[in-house]
Design a protein around this motif. Sequence first.
Motif, mmCIF file in Angstrom:
data_model
loop_
_atom_site.group_PDB
_atom_site.id
_atom_site.type_symbol
_atom_site.label_atom_id
_atom_site.label_comp_id
_atom_site.label_asym_id
_atom_site.label_seq_id
_atom_site.Cartn_x
_atom_site.Cartn_y
_atom_site.Cartn_z
ATOM 1 N N ASP A 131 0.829 -1.205 0.000
ATOM 2 C CA ASP A 131 0.000 0.000 0.000
ATOM 3 C C ASP A 131 0.866 1.259 0.000
ATOM 4 N N SER A 169 -1.024 2.171 -7.891
ATOM 5 C CA SER A 169 -2.404 1.869 -7.511
ATOM 6 C C SER A 169 -2.943 0.625 -8.192
ATOM 7 N N ALA A 170 -2.521 0.366 -9.431
ATOM 8 C CA ALA A 170 -3.007 -0.815 -10.137
ATOM 9 C C ALA A 170 -2.563 -2.096 -9.450
ATOM 10 N N GLU A 171 -1.344 -2.103 -8.913
ATOM 11 C CA GLU A 171 -0.844 -3.291 -8.235
ATOM 12 C C GLU A 171 -1.429 -3.421 -6.836
ATOM 13 N N VAL A 172 -1.731 -2.290 -6.223
ATOM 14 C CA VAL A 172 -2.321 -2.342 -4.885
ATOM 15 C C VAL A 172 -3.631 -3.113 -4.903
ATOM 16 N N GLU A 173 -4.401 -2.956 -5.976
ATOM 17 C CA GLU A 173 -5.680 -3.652 -6.078
ATOM 18 C C GLU A 173 -5.502 -5.168 -6.087
ATOM 19 N N LEU A 174 -4.351 -5.626 -6.579
ATOM 20 C CA LEU A 174 -4.083 -7.064 -6.584
ATOM 21 C C LEU A 174 -3.952 -7.612 -5.170
ATOM 22 N N ARG A 229 -5.855 -6.911 -2.603
ATOM 23 C CA ARG A 229 -7.102 -6.911 -1.833
ATOM 24 C C ARG A 229 -7.357 -8.231 -1.108
ATOM 25 N N TRP A 250 -9.999 -2.666 3.078
ATOM 26 C CA TRP A 250 -9.668 -3.366 1.839
ATOM 27 C C TRP A 250 -10.920 -3.896 1.151
ATOM 28 N N GLY A 261 -12.760 -1.003 -0.443
ATOM 29 C CA GLY A 261 -11.970 -0.237 -1.405
ATOM 30 C C GLY A 261 -11.652 1.175 -0.963
ATOM 31 N N THR A 283 -9.569 4.077 0.470
ATOM 32 C CA THR A 283 -8.125 4.309 0.535
ATOM 33 C C THR A 283 -7.718 5.362 1.567
#
Length: 292
Positions: free
Chosen positions: A33, A38-43, A45, A105, A108, A110
């Motif tokens: 985090d 940000s795109a990788e952070v979603e992975l 979750r 998480w 969603g 942040t």
Amino acid sequence: MLNRENLKEWPLVVFTISLQYSCGLALAATMVDFRAPSAEVELLRPIGIAIFPIVAVGTFFSLCHLGQPLSAWKSVLNLVHSRLSLEILMTILFALSALADSAFWLTGRTEFRLAVGIATFILGLAAVASSAAIYMVPSRPFWNSGWLPTSFLATTILLGGAFASTLFASTGNSTMLRPLLALTIAGGVLSFFSICWMLIRFSRLSRDKFAAISVPIAWRARSLGSWFLFGLYVLFAGIVPIALIITLWPIGNAPSDASAVRFALPGFVAILLGVTAGRTLMYSIGTTLSRF
């Protein structure tokens, strides 16, 4: 050495590993985090969401070790004099923070998530430390040594790093894969160090003048079950992490390799099995070799 009396400690095996696993996930989630796009952070979750359920399951199993589970709340009333009371309090605080972290998480959200994640990891580390402190008493000399908290910390870092690495390996070319593998390396090194330290402690308590050579033989003579658990512990918690790191490291700057990804999940399962074998061995040896 492995008998029904020793195996009654299995709820504590589940509890301690779950507590450390959840804390390790909080560490991995906070790292990603903080650093990842940000795109990788979603992975991540699934990791963030899993923090609370894992510690909740471990806490539930810990109640199975109590003679009167419904009276467990009274344990927090003796904080000044009881290490158990401190452990329960820290576990409750960690669980509450983990609940908030997982909720962030899941939804969603942040804003303030990083701060909640840091607080969750710190409280988790405090809970792990207070858990280790319970066993470090003079009446249990095998446990009353630095190898035990080192082992608990190693499990925390190793499980968190290994699971997060396994998840990110499937994406390929992730900027966070190698930092998470570095976390796994740290946990693996600590794990191996704690194994060696544990052997030295066992040797001294056994009063064997040829301890460095004959400990495995003495251990086998005491119990084939303990020898088997020790083998699993060394192989899966000490060697498999190295294989996992060697296999996944190249993915950090290249497209995902199918064979490497296929090894990732079985590798993590093997690490978890090794940690469980080591924790079972800890209780088995510690309750049997209580006094010398």
